[in-house]
Every structure is written in C-alpha cells, then in structure tokens.
Write an enzyme that holds these catalytic residues in place. Structure first.
Site, mmCIF file in Angstrom:
data_model
loop_
_atom_site.group_PDB
_atom_site.id
_atom_site.type_symbol
_atom_site.label_atom_id
_atom_site.label_comp_id
_atom_site.label_asym_id
_atom_site.label_seq_id
_atom_site.Cartn_x
_atom_site.Cartn_y
_atom_site.Cartn_z
ATOM 1 N N SER A 159 0.832 -1.193 0.000
ATOM 2 C CA SER A 159 0.000 0.000 0.000
ATOM 3 C C SER A 159 0.881 1.263 0.000
ATOM 4 O O SER A 159 1.756 1.397 -0.853
ATOM 5 C CB SER A 159 -0.929 -0.052 1.231
ATOM 6 O OG SER A 159 -1.907 0.929 1.173
ATOM 7 N N ARG A 186 -11.594 5.851 10.341
ATOM 8 C CA ARG A 186 -11.156 4.457 10.365
ATOM 9 C C ARG A 186 -12.250 3.515 9.858
ATOM 10 O O ARG A 186 -11.971 2.550 9.151
ATOM 11 C CB ARG A 186 -10.753 4.073 11.796
ATOM 12 C CG ARG A 186 -10.158 2.679 11.911
ATOM 13 C CD ARG A 186 -8.960 2.523 11.014
ATOM 14 N NE ARG A 186 -8.194 1.334 11.349
ATOM 15 C CZ ARG A 186 -7.105 0.962 10.720
ATOM 16 N NH1 ARG A 186 -6.639 1.692 9.721
ATOM 17 N NH2 ARG A 186 -6.458 -0.114 11.071
ATOM 18 N N ASP A 189 -8.761 -6.710 -4.258
ATOM 19 C CA ASP A 189 -8.365 -5.395 -3.736
ATOM 20 C C ASP A 189 -8.883 -4.326 -4.687
ATOM 21 O O ASP A 189 -8.349 -4.139 -5.770
ATOM 22 C CB ASP A 189 -6.833 -5.339 -3.621
ATOM 23 C CG ASP A 189 -6.337 -4.038 -3.016
ATOM 24 O OD1 ASP A 189 -7.141 -3.104 -2.825
ATOM 25 O OD2 ASP A 189 -5.124 -3.971 -2.726
ATOM 26 N N HIS A 222 -7.948 -5.311 0.102
ATOM 27 C CA HIS A 222 -6.654 -4.645 0.286
ATOM 28 C C HIS A 222 -5.890 -5.218 1.472
ATOM 29 O O HIS A 222 -4.657 -5.270 1.453
ATOM 30 C CB HIS A 222 -6.902 -3.143 0.474
ATOM 31 C CG HIS A 222 -5.646 -2.333 0.502
ATOM 32 N ND1 HIS A 222 -4.681 -2.419 -0.484
ATOM 33 C CD2 HIS A 222 -5.189 -1.417 1.393
ATOM 34 C CE1 HIS A 222 -3.688 -1.580 -0.192
ATOM 35 N NE2 HIS A 222 -3.975 -0.969 0.926
ATOM 36 N N ASP A 223 -6.608 -5.647 2.492
ATOM 37 C CA ASP A 223 -5.965 -6.211 3.679
ATOM 38 C C ASP A 223 -5.182 -7.496 3.386
ATOM 39 O O ASP A 223 -4.397 -7.935 4.224
ATOM 40 C CB ASP A 223 -7.013 -6.517 4.760
ATOM 41 C CG ASP A 223 -7.269 -5.314 5.661
ATOM 42 O OD1 ASP A 223 -6.542 -4.311 5.538
ATOM 43 O OD2 ASP A 223 -8.207 -5.382 6.479
#
Lengths: 380, 204
Positions: free
Chosen positions: A155, A225, A320, A353-354
């Site tokens: 990222s 968040r 992602d 994405h994680d």
C-alpha cells in the site's frame, strides 16, 4: 517453506537522533528529528543483506516479533518476517521504522516541538513519500548501509519502496511493491478526503491543536477508520464474515447497533481512535494523495521510471479494489517499457486490500521464492 | 541445480535446442505461456537472453521465480497491450499455440511486439496420431498427453494447416524444424514429424 510458527522473538525499539535539518518537498524545514526503529537478524560483514520494510497508513516500526513486557504485541507483518519465513531473518537484516510524522515514537505532530515546548500539532509539515525516503536514507547512512538488498512495503509502504528506486536508484537492488499504485485514482483520493473531513470537522479537532485543549477528535478518527476499513475489505469478505447477521437476532427499529458489521466497524473505529493521532492520520492520507512520480514527467510513468535500476517484484490481490490489480499492472508496464527486471503476480484472495497483511500460502510462496533468490546474491 | 542443467533440459525438450539455435546471444525475448520458465532459463543460460515470460498459472509463477526468470502473471488471450510494439527481438510460443482460443489475433500480437516469432507445436498430422484416429480413437501420446475430455488443446493443427494459416494471414515463415524426439525429420515431415518449430516474421 515458510513456517508461521517461527518468530524473531523478543524485540525492542531503538531511537536515532538526526540534527541535520531536513528540507521537505513542500519547502518546510525540520531542524532536527528522531526516528524510532527496530531491527531483526544480523547485518553481514559487507552490509549487503539489509531489507527496509516501509509501513502503510497506520503502521509503525514494530514489524515482527513481540515485546518482553507484552507478548501480545506482535509485529504487524510477523507472518512475513522471521526465521524460515519469506523474509528470513537467518539471512537478512531487516529494518522497520516509524515514519516521520507518525505517532509511534518518531517525530510527528504529537511530539513536542523543542522550540515551543508544545506539541507540533497543526504546525508539523505535510510529509511526502519522497520526504520519507530521504529520512529513511539518513537512517541507512547511520547504520552504514550503502545499498539495500531490498526495500519492500504494501500500500503506502509500496509507494515508498517504488520511490526508493527513483530517489536512490543506486541504493536499492530489489523493490517489492505490494498492493500499491503509481498514483491514487480520483475515487481513492475522495475516500481519503471524506476520512479527513470527518477529523477536520470534529469540534474536538481545534484546527489540529487539540493537545493543548486536553481532548482528542475521537469521533472524527473513528469515522475515518470505519470508512477506511470498508474500503480495505472486499464485498465478499464482508458478506462471508458478517452477512446480515443481527446482534440480538431481531430488528429493533432504532439507530443503535443492530447488524454485526456495524458492531465490528464501531469496535475497529474505537480501538483505532484510542491510540492513533488525528494529525498523523491526516498527514498520511495526504502523502498517499500526493504520491505521483509521473507528474513531473508530463504524466508519463515510463519516463518517471527511466531512472530506476532496481529489480522489481510487483504483487496485487484480485479482490483489492482500493489498490486494484489494474494499478499494479500500470507499474509493471512502465517497468517493462524501461526494460527493467520485473516479475508480477496477481494473487487470488478474498480479503481485499488487507490481503497483503494476511497469511496466504501462495502469496508467501511467491515472496519466499523471490527473496530466496535475493539471498543468493550476497554471502553471509 | 542439476534439474535445470542446460544439457538435461535440451534432452527433455528437443524443441528448446531448436529454438535456441535461432536466437543470437543477448537477444531480447518474450515467452508467452512460459510454464515453469524452463525455456527462458535455458535461453538465459545458453544464449544470455534478457526478457520476460507471461504465464497464468499460480504454481508456474512460483516455479518461474525459482528458475530466476522474470514472469508476468496474466492471460495471453486478453492481449499483450502492456507490451510496446517491436519491444522484443523474439516472441516465443512454445507448445502453447494449440491451447490458445484466439489464435489468429495472438499471432498478430506476437508480430506487433516482436521482430520475429517462434512457435512450436505438436504436429497433428504425425502418423501415429493419424493411425489412432483411423483405428477410432483420439491420439494420446507423449506430445499429446491429454484425453479428449480434459485437453487444453482446442486448436490442434498439422504442419500444412499452420503453413496455410500463415500464408493467409500475412505471416512470412523464415525457417522450419520438424522433429520426432531428438531426430530431425526431413522426409515427409507432416507425416513423420511429431513436433514442429517455426520462425516467422510479418510478411511485407
């Protein structure tokens, strides 16, 4: 084969003090600063086995292992780094640092400005990826590392790894850029802006100088968040994990938490707001938005990479959507056009994405194979 | 690693040696459907080529990296748009042609991206295959190891078929090697050869 049971064990953070002023890309100057970092493994005699791990938005220097006084505090990329793991600490000397502007010990908005005796707050300069690379290069100088065997990150960390190949082509042999992009899309900037607005409009933000008011813009941080979390997961992963499950099993016809996903997001938001600095969050998202090496070259990414000399491993994850495979392919194409050595893998994963942070057999096999080749280039 | 020793590889895959003979030292090469990267590795070791493989299979991606060759994960069938025109001296398609679905556009893409193309494929006109069909079964052999129901090979052809295709699609054949095992076949190649290797360029 990678072995997830192998840990680097007990680690501790170190501090480095820099007294040479650092001029930021914005023109701002930081007269002096500290960087907090951790290292794993041993530096070999000719200092050729060092790997720099760059962190993403909410990351820090604690990349692997755990602390003696808190064994539950495991590093954020512990699955990747350790003896026998893809980044094998029996072979490599690994450095993780907290970036400038961070909130985990390196000089940042929440640090005390020695000139005023008060936290920097809003006066802390906006840091770019290029600025981070300069500060990291100074840390490398301090450790006597002239050239990294590899610089790696996912990222925003991947952006730093890419920037290393542009800012210091002669100082990095391999770049491992994972789940990253050559620049953010408008949609991606838009997500960051909503997150920033949540913080900026929180009455407890006080224009960034909330420290002196003894408050924290908790609501803004939480919302930022929560939004971020939604974009880091895939639709499928969320459906699998939470579906439409209700906490109490029935609808309450009110605005309290009803669905499991709401409970999860609020928990993540609260957890994050309890430790993360709002100014750091703003600054990190801006660094993401600003990163655009092609900009100085008339938006020609091929020209931007003309300076690069490193070998590259670029990886993306199929689900992602925040840093999509398409964005990684754009990097790969520019590397190809510059006849640079590059391998590209598109990892099938459901975690969005994680994924780059997760244990994943094939992903780790690819990393292991690539890093194993790197380890053959130097002698212990 | 002895498994990757050039001599052993050439013995196992006679088309490798044939392909290498056409490739000068230091050439740039794109290997489409590069599998585990053995051919690229062989060409790196014997011809000092630089280049990339394109491969779709996960396990092969790992194998390519283990072989120390550049590999780009992707689907050939969705085109080679990431590659610039005339970017490579040679574009290779080794034992892959018969498994491509959009064979004609892929051949054109090969010649857009490379100065020359090289393909190798199992000759469906080989006499053993013909005999199988004559006796009532689809051929299954070392070169065509699949059963009809699980084969990736959707565009099998004979030497004649390929040459006709080239003539009709502005592809100029420069050289041909026909082999059965390690033996070069010069007499009745469409009948006696099990593997064909062609070098070609755009017809002017």
């Amino acid at each position: 084969m990678p072995n997830s049971s192998h840990s680097v064990g007990v680690v501790s953070a170190q501090r480095a003090q820099f007294d040479t002023p650092l001029t930021f890309k914005s023109g701002a100057v930081l007269p002096r600063y500290e960087l907090v970092y951790e290292t794993y493994g041993a530096l070999n005699s000719d200092k050729s086995n060092a790997i720099l791990v760059c962190h993403a938005l909410s990351g820090h220097h604690h990349v692997a292992g755990y602390y003696a006084d808190d064994i539950s505090k495991v590093g954020w990329w512990d699955t990747m780094i350790g003896p026998g793991k893809p980044v094998d600490t029996n072979k490599f000397f690994v450095i993780g640092l907290n970036n400038l502007g961070g909130c985990h010990g390196s000089t940042g908005p929440s640090s005390t400005n020695p000139e005023t005796g008060k936290p920097y707050g809003a006066s802390f300069p906006l840091v770019t990826v290029e600025d981070w690379v300069e500060s990291q290069a100074r840390l490398a100088d301090l450790l006597g590392i002239k050239q990294f065997a590899a610089v790696m990150g996912g990222s925003l960390g991947g952006m730093q790894a890419l920037q290393w190949s542009l800012s210091h082509p002669e100082r990095v042999r391999h770049v491992l850029a994972i789940a990253t992009a050559p620049r953010l899309t408008a949609q991606n900037i838009a997500f960051n802006d909503v997150a920033r607005n949540a913080i900026l409009t929180d009455p407890d933000f006080h224009g960034g100088n909330f420290y002196e008011h003894g408050v924290v813009p908790t609501r803004g941080l939480r919302l930022a968040r929560m939004l971020g979390h939604i974009t880091y997961l895939s639709d499928d992963a969320m459906a699998d994990k939470f579906g439409r499950e209700l906490l109490s099993g029935k609808l309450s016809y009110g605005y309290d938490i009803e669905f499991e996903i709401e409970s999860y997001l609020r928990y993540q938001g609260d957890k994050f707001a309890a430790y993360f600095d709002a100014n750091t969050y703003l600054l990190m998202t801006k660094a993401l938005d600003y990163f655009d090496p092609a900009r100085e070259y008339g938006d020609d990414l091929d020209k931007a990479f003309a300076a690069a000399r490193a070998n590259f491993l670029v990886l993306s994850f199929t689900t992602d959507w925040r840093f999509s495979p398409e964005r990684s392919r754009a990097i790969v194409h520019s590397l190809l056009h510059n006849h640079l050595n590059v391998s590209y893998g598109e990892i099938t994963s459901t975690h969005g994405h994680d994924s780059f942070l997760m244990q994943h057999t094939h992903y780790h096999e690819v990393m292991h194979a690539y890093l194993n080749n790197i380890s053959r280039e130097f002698t212990a | 690693m002895s498994a990757h020793h050039p001599v052993e590889l050439a013995a196992a895959r006679p088309d490798f040696a044939a392909i290498a003979e056409w490739i000068p030292q230091g050439a740039s090469v794109l290997d489409l459907g590069c599998g585990d990267g053995s051919l690229l590795r062989y060409l790196k070791d014997t011809r000092k080529v630089r280049g990339y493989g394109v491969e779709i299979d996960d396990i092969n991606i790992v194998a390519c990296i283990q072989n120390g060759v550049n590999v780009i994960q992707g689907d050939l069938e969705s085109g080679l748009s990431g590659f610039e025109s005339d970017a490579f001296d040679f574009v290779l398609l080794s034992q892959t042609l018969q498994a491509t679905r959009h064979t004609e556009p892929l051949m054109q893409e090969m010649l857009r991206v490379g100065h020359e193309g090289i393909v190798s494929f199992p000759n469906f006109g080989y006499w053993r295959g013909r005999l199988n069909v004559l006796l009532g079964n689809m051929p299954v052999s070392k070169d065509l190891p699949y059963q009809w129901y699980d084969t990736p090979n959707v565009h099998l052809c004979t030497l004649y078929d390929f040459e006709t295709f080239c003539a009709e699609h502005h592809v100029h054949i420069l050289e041909r090697r026909v082999m059965t095992g390690n033996n070069e076949i010069r007499l009745l190649p469409n009948l006696l050869g099990s593997t064909a290797v062609y070098r070609f360029q755009r017809a002017t």
